[in-house]
Design an enzyme around this catalytic site. Structure first.
Site, mmCIF file in Angstrom:
data_model
loop_
_atom_site.group_PDB
_atom_site.id
_atom_site.type_symbol
_atom_site.label_atom_id
_atom_site.label_comp_id
_atom_site.label_asym_id
_atom_site.label_seq_id
_atom_site.Cartn_x
_atom_site.Cartn_y
_atom_site.Cartn_z
ATOM 1 N N CYS A 1 0.791 -1.157 -0.118
ATOM 2 C CA CYS A 1 0.139 -0.292 -0.063
ATOM 3 C C CYS A 1 0.970 1.246 0.114
ATOM 4 O O CYS A 1 1.943 1.312 0.653
ATOM 5 C CB CYS A 1 -0.965 -0.123 1.267
ATOM 6 S SG CYS A 1 -1.993 -1.192 1.287
ATOM 7 N N ARG B 1 4.065 -0.293 -4.829
ATOM 8 C CA ARG B 1 3.941 -0.791 -3.437
ATOM 9 C C ARG B 1 2.184 -1.601 -3.358
ATOM 10 O O ARG B 1 1.858 -2.020 -2.443
ATOM 11 C CB ARG B 1 3.537 0.451 -2.370
ATOM 12 C CG ARG B 1 4.830 1.293 -2.244
ATOM 13 C CD ARG B 1 4.775 2.248 -1.487
ATOM 14 N NE ARG B 1 4.499 2.031 -0.138
ATOM 15 C CZ ARG B 1 5.755 1.730 0.778
ATOM 16 N NH1 ARG B 1 6.910 2.097 0.224
ATOM 17 N NH2 ARG B 1 5.368 1.625 1.903
ATOM 18 N N TRP C 1 -2.297 -2.840 -1.857
ATOM 19 C CA TRP C 1 -2.002 -4.060 -1.818
ATOM 20 C C TRP C 1 -2.949 -5.108 -0.644
ATOM 21 O O TRP C 1 -2.578 -4.587 0.495
ATOM 22 C CB TRP C 1 -0.555 -4.240 -1.497
ATOM 23 C CG TRP C 1 -0.010 -5.717 -1.901
ATOM 24 C CD1 TRP C 1 0.406 -6.259 -3.040
ATOM 25 C CD2 TRP C 1 0.191 -6.623 -0.651
ATOM 26 N NE1 TRP C 1 0.676 -7.536 -2.773
ATOM 27 C CE2 TRP C 1 0.777 -7.978 -1.507
ATOM 28 C CE3 TRP C 1 0.029 -6.843 0.536
ATOM 29 C CZ2 TRP C 1 1.223 -9.145 -0.973
ATOM 30 C CZ3 TRP C 1 0.365 -8.054 1.154
ATOM 31 C CH2 TRP C 1 0.911 -9.050 0.694
ATOM 32 N N ASN D 1 -1.593 2.573 5.489
ATOM 33 C CA ASN D 1 -0.647 1.494 5.061
ATOM 34 C C ASN D 1 -0.319 0.874 6.393
ATOM 35 O O ASN D 1 0.114 1.535 7.103
ATOM 36 C CB ASN D 1 0.619 2.298 4.335
ATOM 37 C CG ASN D 1 1.684 1.422 4.304
ATOM 38 O OD1 ASN D 1 2.966 1.666 4.164
ATOM 39 N ND2 ASN D 1 1.425 -0.081 4.065
ATOM 40 N N GLY D 2 -0.417 -0.536 6.614
ATOM 41 C CA GLY D 2 -0.003 -1.429 7.655
ATOM 42 C C GLY D 2 -1.059 -2.233 7.704
ATOM 43 O O GLY D 2 -1.909 -2.517 7.069
ATOM 44 N N GLU E 1 18.208 -17.319 -7.868
ATOM 45 C CA GLU E 1 17.344 -15.798 -8.296
ATOM 46 C C GLU E 1 17.113 -15.985 -9.621
ATOM 47 O O GLU E 1 16.178 -15.280 -9.852
ATOM 48 C CB GLU E 1 18.745 -14.996 -8.225
ATOM 49 C CG GLU E 1 18.442 -13.529 -8.685
ATOM 50 C CD GLU E 1 17.259 -12.703 -7.802
ATOM 51 O OE1 GLU E 1 16.935 -13.258 -6.767
ATOM 52 O OE2 GLU E 1 16.851 -11.622 -8.375
ATOM 53 N N LYS F 1 13.316 -14.738 -10.525
ATOM 54 C CA LYS F 1 13.113 -13.681 -11.294
ATOM 55 C C LYS F 1 12.058 -14.074 -12.426
ATOM 56 O O LYS F 1 10.881 -13.710 -12.778
ATOM 57 C CB LYS F 1 14.155 -13.355 -12.215
ATOM 58 C CG LYS F 1 15.018 -12.264 -11.411
ATOM 59 C CD LYS F 1 14.419 -11.011 -11.240
ATOM 60 C CE LYS F 1 13.896 -10.742 -9.896
ATOM 61 N NZ LYS F 1 14.762 -10.255 -8.612
ATOM 62 N N GLU G 1 8.237 -14.685 -10.775
ATOM 63 C CA GLU G 1 7.498 -13.683 -10.151
ATOM 64 C C GLU G 1 7.150 -12.793 -11.305
ATOM 65 O O GLU G 1 5.944 -12.078 -11.364
ATOM 66 C CB GLU G 1 8.281 -12.693 -9.266
ATOM 67 C CG GLU G 1 9.771 -11.853 -9.660
ATOM 68 C CD GLU G 1 10.196 -11.315 -8.559
ATOM 69 O OE1 GLU G 1 9.653 -10.768 -7.661
ATOM 70 O OE2 GLU G 1 11.396 -11.048 -8.822
ATOM 71 N N HIS H 1 18.614 -36.498 -7.203
ATOM 72 C CA HIS H 1 18.088 -37.129 -5.887
ATOM 73 C C HIS H 1 16.726 -36.628 -5.865
ATOM 74 O O HIS H 1 16.011 -36.854 -5.046
ATOM 75 C CB HIS H 1 18.741 -36.429 -4.544
ATOM 76 C CG HIS H 1 20.177 -37.047 -4.554
ATOM 77 N ND1 HIS H 1 20.852 -38.224 -4.166
ATOM 78 C CD2 HIS H 1 21.203 -36.224 -4.696
ATOM 79 C CE1 HIS H 1 21.944 -38.376 -4.331
ATOM 80 N NE2 HIS H 1 22.375 -37.432 -4.517
ATOM 81 N N LYS I 1 6.553 -4.244 -3.495
ATOM 82 C CA LYS I 1 7.943 -3.656 -3.458
ATOM 83 C C LYS I 1 8.605 -3.843 -1.996
ATOM 84 O O LYS I 1 9.447 -4.088 -1.754
ATOM 85 C CB LYS I 1 8.085 -2.348 -4.109
ATOM 86 C CG LYS I 1 9.555 -2.051 -4.213
ATOM 87 C CD LYS I 1 10.310 -2.578 -5.326
ATOM 88 C CE LYS I 1 11.620 -2.461 -5.298
ATOM 89 N NZ LYS I 1 12.433 -3.387 -6.190
#
Ligand code: F6R
Length: 608
Positions: free
Chosen positions: A2, A27, A74, A100-101, A481, A485, A488, A504, A603
């Site tokens: 947010c 955000r 968000w 936000n929170g 990584e 990438k 996402e 394995h 983010k």
């Protein structure tokens, strides 16, 4: 997680709020909304989906005024619907709040408020705030907010306006970021600096348990208890272009190409004239370094992968054992730490809730905590005992790219610093490694300019459903990584795996339809990874390799190879990751995905 904005001044607030929200869309982009005091009540426009929907709605609506607040969401509590979009109002539609929170005790607060006759319209935790303020309000909005927030448990950055006073915003923060931009008889409120850069570079950074009363005529900042706070103005050094696309199609592509500059800027203040290594804000000299028992690195996501690279550098050069843990696991793991242990916490945003909780846990156990962040003034900078800054500039694309390579760069230098303090490398060895580290920006540049065929390879494989990324040694964090990438931003399933572990289990996944990306840069395990590639090929899988310029062997076994410049093995991670960022980027573009705003992500993850 947010983004909130606010404006009070002598201009029409609506375009300024929309512009600020655009900069904060990283955000969250599940819904967006604005509130502006209007005819007898606060007028609200809110829409589901990204900001473009709100922009369309606003252009069909004559909403305007010299004061307003806005929000980009968000979703945490309640699905992304119009009713759940912010701002939220009190029963009389006079008081409006963006938040936000997370309000952790909202269920009990909501039940009590309903019991006292309040009506709710959303499933959000936020909606309790305007109703609590309504109960405390008798003409003084600041005092009402000050009383209401006493009941809130959890984290919040809020901006509150009231129909009765169309020249006042009240803001408050606890555990969620909030800044105030200072203009000429105008003020800008935002969750993050890029939102105000078009208007001002003079900023007040609100700290936890501080609140402010903001009008076009001035501002007063106090603690929640009402004690006056005198704040220094923070002067932002970035230019406004740093937060714009600058001719690139997306922020992510721009940020990938900014990586040489990000590393260069990050290294600039770490090396002195005579090869001296400088960490100005690290309270960790020779004596402590020599007594060091172990290092624990904690981080999430991409920052965790930087930590895995840091481990190899520190162990190899400074000869200290290093553990790397995911913050959300570490915080509940009852970690064994004492005052001879060093915890390095890596967070580009400086706001990741799990990482901050891990920091508190480590400090309670007596360890020294050093933070690595890209955001000056972020929460980690107040919580850690010492700080190492990356200077990558604002990263707007949700997928971390330039912050990752900057994190790797500072971890390399810090490993070298520890080695120097502990005497585990000679001066000549340190000078040679420092010289190689300083070549990295140019080498990244070289790789970026030789990336011609990555797009074609991405187009060829963009419709595959699964990918396997394999690496060994320093190649393993790169593989992890690369897979992250791809997942996402393109929504393709990808697994990063230790190449030697493949037989394995994961080898069972392989057939012609599962391409394998293998990190095969020059290293002591190069022969081993070539062997793993042969095993993969024997199962019919296509192989895309990342290798070092001049490697002839790889051409015999891989279907496609992306080459990177030769450097020492430990440093090669920072180079090998570059083609994988581009591969993920082009794959996502080929699939029509929004690379800057991948679904369900944000983010800065300020919730647990
Ligand atoms: C992936 C990504 C995330 C972050 C993670 C930690 O591209 O950006 O995995 O790395 O959310 O964020 P910070 O570094 O802000 O703590």
């Amino acid at each position: 997680m947010c983004g909130i904005v606010g404006y009070v001044g002598n201009k029409n607030s609506v375009p300024i709020l929309l512009d600020g929200l655009k900069k904060l869309e990283y955000r969250g982009y599940d819904s967006a909304g604005l509130a502006v005091p209007g005819n007898g009540m606060v007028e609200i426009v809110k829409e589901v989906g990204n900001l473009s929907h709100l922009e369309d709605a606003v252009s069909n609506n004559r909403i305007n005024g010299n004061l307003g607040i806005g929000h980009t969401r968000w979703a945490t509590h309640g699905r992304p619907t119009q009713a759940n979009a912010h701002p939220h109002n009190d029963c009389k539609n006079k008081i409006s709040v963006v938040h936000n929170g997370i309000i952790e005790n909202f269920i009990e607060l909501k039940e009590a408020l309903i019991g006292r006759g309040h009506t709710f319209h959303s499933e959000t935790d936020t909606e309790v705030i305007p109703h609590l303020i309504e109960e405390c309000y008798d003409g003084d909005l600041f005092e009402a907010v000050q009383s209401a927030i006493k009941d809130l448990e959890g984290s919040f950055a809020i901006a509150v306006i009231c129909q009765d006073n169309p020249d006042l915003i009240v803001v408050a923060r606890k555990d969620s970021p909030l800044i105030i931009g200072i203009g000429d008889r105008e003020y800008f409120v935002a969750s993050d600096i890029p939102a105000v850069l078009n208007y001002t570079k003079d900023i007040f950074i609100l700290q936890d348990c501080e609140m402010a009363k903001i009008t076009s005529k001035g501002i007063s900042i106090t603690t929640f208890e009402g004690e006056e706070v005198n704040k220094d103005i923070f002067k932002v050094k970035w230019d406004d272009e740093a937060a714009e696309k600058g001719g690139y199609e997306d922020f992510m592509l721009k940020e990938i190409y900014e990586q040489p500059k990000a590393i260069r800027e990050t290294l600039r203040d770490k090396f002195g004239k005579d090869g001296e290594i400088i960490f100005e804000e690290v309270p960790f000299g020779k004596e402590k370094a020599c007594e060091l028992n172990k290092v624990v690195i904690i981080a999430c996501g991409t920052s965790y992968h930087a930590g895995l690279v840091g481990k190899q550098a520190i162990e190899q050069w400074a000869k200290v054992p290093v553990e790397v843990d995911i913050s959300s696991e570490f915080r509940y793991s009852n970690p064994i730490l004492n005052e001879n242990d060093l915890v390095i916490t890596i967070t580009q945003s400086g706001e990741t809730a799990d990482t901050l909780a891990g920091v508190r846990e480590a400090k309670n156990r007596g360890a020294t905590v050093i933070g690595v962040t890209n955001v000056l003034g972020s929460t980690i900078t107040r919580e850690a005992d010492g700080m190492i800054y990356t200077h990558a500039g604002p990263e707007i694309g949700v997928a971390a790219t330039k912050t990752l390579v900057s994190q790797m760069a500072v971890l390399y230098v810090f490993a070298l610093y520890l080695a120097k303090c502990r005497g585990t490398l000679s001066d000549e060895e340190i000078a040679a490694i420092a010289c190689d580290i300083q070549k990295l920006p140019d080498q990244v540049e070289e790789i970026l300019s030789a990336n011609g065929k990555i797009k074609d390879v991405a187009n060829k494989y963009a419709n595959c459903a699964d990918f396997l990324y394999l690496g060994r040694g320093i190649g393993l964090p790169v593989a992890l990584e690369g897979a992250l990438k791809l997942k996402e931003i393109s929504y393709i399933h990808a697994e990063g795996y230790a190449a030697g572990e493949m037989k394995h289990g994961p080898i069972a996944l392989l057939d012609e339809g599962v391409p394998v990306v293998a990190i095969a840069t020059k290293s002591k395990v190069h022969e081993k990874i070539l062997g793993n590639i042969q095993e993969v090929r024997a199962r019919g899988a296509d192989v895309i390799a990342v290798s070092t310029f001049g490697d002839k062997e790889i051409e015999k076994v891989a279907d496609h190879t992306f080459y990177v410049t030769e450097t020492m093995e430990t440093l090669s991670a920072i180079l090998a990751v570059i083609p994988l960022q581009l591969l993920a980027y082009y794959m996502a573009k080929a699939r029509g995905c929004n690379v800057d705003q991948p679904r369900n992500l944000a983010k800065s993850v300020t919730v647990e």
